[in-house]
Enzyme design. Structure first.
Site, short mmCIF file in Angstrom:
data_model
loop_
_atom_site.label_atom_id
_atom_site.label_comp_id
_atom_site.label_asym_id
_atom_site.label_seq_id
_atom_site.Cartn_x
_atom_site.Cartn_y
_atom_site.Cartn_z
N GLU A 149 135.78 19.46 -20.34
CA GLU A 149 137.14 19.20 -19.52
C GLU A 149 137.02 19.49 -18.05
O GLU A 149 137.66 20.38 -17.70
CB GLU A 149 138.23 20.56 -20.14
CG GLU A 149 138.11 20.53 -21.75
CD GLU A 149 138.85 21.59 -22.53
OE1 GLU A 149 139.30 22.31 -21.80
OE2 GLU A 149 138.58 21.58 -23.82
N ASN A 197 132.27 16.33 -22.56
CA ASN A 197 133.28 16.57 -23.56
C ASN A 197 134.36 16.76 -23.16
O ASN A 197 134.83 17.48 -22.02
CB ASN A 197 132.84 17.86 -24.36
CG ASN A 197 133.53 17.99 -25.65
OD1 ASN A 197 133.65 17.21 -26.48
ND2 ASN A 197 134.04 19.32 -25.81
N HIS A 233 142.22 16.75 -30.62
CA HIS A 233 143.26 17.72 -31.09
C HIS A 233 144.54 17.07 -31.13
O HIS A 233 145.17 16.63 -30.22
CB HIS A 233 143.43 19.06 -30.30
CG HIS A 233 142.00 19.70 -30.00
ND1 HIS A 233 141.62 20.52 -31.18
CD2 HIS A 233 141.10 19.69 -29.20
CE1 HIS A 233 140.58 20.94 -31.01
NE2 HIS A 233 140.19 20.78 -29.66
N GLU A 266 136.24 17.74 -31.89
CA GLU A 266 136.93 18.73 -32.17
C GLU A 266 138.25 18.39 -33.04
O GLU A 266 139.35 19.02 -32.92
CB GLU A 266 137.34 19.51 -31.00
CG GLU A 266 136.11 19.97 -30.15
CD GLU A 266 136.46 20.68 -28.83
OE1 GLU A 266 137.83 21.29 -28.73
OE2 GLU A 266 135.67 20.96 -28.00
N ASP A 268 141.11 18.07 -35.09
CA ASP A 268 142.17 18.86 -35.99
C ASP A 268 143.58 18.29 -35.77
O ASP A 268 143.86 17.68 -34.77
CB ASP A 268 142.23 20.34 -35.80
CG ASP A 268 142.24 20.76 -34.41
OD1 ASP A 268 142.87 19.92 -33.74
OD2 ASP A 268 141.95 21.94 -34.07
#
Ligand code: 9MR
Length: 360
Positions: A149, A197, A233, A266, A268
């Site tokens: 990030e 990432n 996400h 990641e 979700d």
């Protein structure tokens, strides 16, 4: 003879389609892809947790156990206990291990952020951290999120202790500090795959455009980088699933065209949760569709080599505590480890394998 052989092959194909793979792991193995999840080692004492994990996944990533607060109680000490537990579990169950994360402006220990180190000191601390941690996990962690990030929503390099507050000596030089940490990482473990990432740069927007430009420039200048992690996400409610899937497909395509791998790192899909914990059935169906389309976008591009969710059971997920429990139910298994519609969507897509069934 050949005719006979091809007839038995089609019989195998029919049986596989009819019976289906028994787990995400088996389907992913057959498709030549990694399917993983973030894990918390203190939950390895819960048998439903470990059984589901070992049966369903061929890759794990420590959710927090290889971050600075876990590894670095102070400036002179390293504590590898939690990370080593993840490694032992993965090795016992023949799983790959992704490492996460060596450089992040978030979740750093107080001794690091409050001690007013100079840029020269911070440079030494970070270089040493990367070298020591990657050396410790050499041959065990096959891929690292080297930096997490580092870009803001406008595509600018994010202000951070490592960049410009005070930074490691490359303040205001754009992505030069990012390049530096990749070079340190490559020297520390030349065999590990090195990833950038990022969150909210999965589709096509200012942030993903900036990451794409950075990757292009890194490839041109020989910066040792192997891939981009798309966190993913993604809320399903009020989302245009078709256009999200199309954008994710296009972004994966342009990144892999540079010769990079993409890992979905990641995934979700949080839902609205009522105060009594209830979730609308129609939301669960939309969630399953979102999982299906994201996985398909990955499977349809040979350079997308891993799909990982951020946890696997709704019993344990970062979403609840980060939303005062108004959102959650984001993962493929429910709180009692029963597979949800999202799980079945994942399994069906993985079982269908890489052969493109649509544009995205
Ligand atoms: O899920 C993680 C949570 O347990 C930690 O408290 C938090 C801070 O370290 O990080 C969460 O994981 C984040 C990941 O490391 C980077 N991308 C966003 C994830 C969710 O916040």
């Amino acid at each position: 003879m050949f005719k006979h052989f091809s007839r038995s092959l089609s019989l195998v194909a029919i049986i596989t389609v009819v019976c289906g793979a028994q787990s995400l792991r088996q389907a992913a193995d057959d498709a030549g892809l990694l399917v993983g999840t973030a894990v918390r080692p203190h939950l390895f004492s819960e048998s439903a947790y470990t059984q589901t994990l070992a049966h369903q996944y061929n890759m794990v990533e420590p959710e927090d156990a290889m971050k600075w607060p876990a590894l670095r109680p102070n400036n002179s000490t390293y504590d590898f206990r939690q990370g080593d537990e993840v490694v032992r579990f993965a090795q016992a169950h023949r799983m790959k291990i992704r490492g996460h994360c060596l450089v992040w402006d978030h979740d750093n220990p107080d001794w690091l952020t409050k001690d007013h180190f100079t840029a020269r000191q911070l440079s030494r601390i970070l270089h040493e951290h990367i070298t020591r941690v990657m050396t410790h996990y050499h041959g065990e962690v096959f891929a690292w999120d080297v930096i997490n990030e580092a870009t803001d929503e406008n595509g600018k390099v994010r202000d951070s202790i490592w960049y410009n507050q005070p930074g490691i000596g490359l303040s205001e030089k754009g992505t030069a500090y990012i390049e530096q940490v990749f070079r340190w990482a490559h020297t520390a473990d030349p065999h590990a795959l090195l990833f950038y990432n990022e969150a909210e740069g999965e589709g096509l927007n200012r942030k993903s455009d900036a990451i794409y430009s950075m990757m292009k420039s890194f490839k041109r200048h020989g910066v040792p980088i192997d891939g981009v992690g798309l966190q993913m996400h993604v809320p399903a409610i009020d989302a245009d699933i078709d256009s999200i899937a199309a954008e994710v497909f296009a972004n994966i395509a342009r990144l892999t065209a540079l010769g990079l791998q993409v890992h979905i790192t990641e995934l979700d899909v949080p839902l609205t949760v009522e105060p009594d914990g209830a979730v609308r059935p129609s939301d669960l169906a939309r969630q399953a569709e979102m999982y299906r389309r994201i996985v398909r976008a990955c499977l349809n591009n040979a350079g997308c080599t891993a799909i990982q969710t951020w946890g696997f059971t709704d019993k344990y997920s970062w979403i609840g505590s980060h939303s005062h429990h108004t959102r959650g139910a984001a993962l493929p298994f429910d709180q009692t480890y029963q597979p949800k519609a999202a799980y079945r969507a994942l399994l069906e897509e993985l079982s269908a394998g890489r052969s493109p069934r649509s544009d995205h």
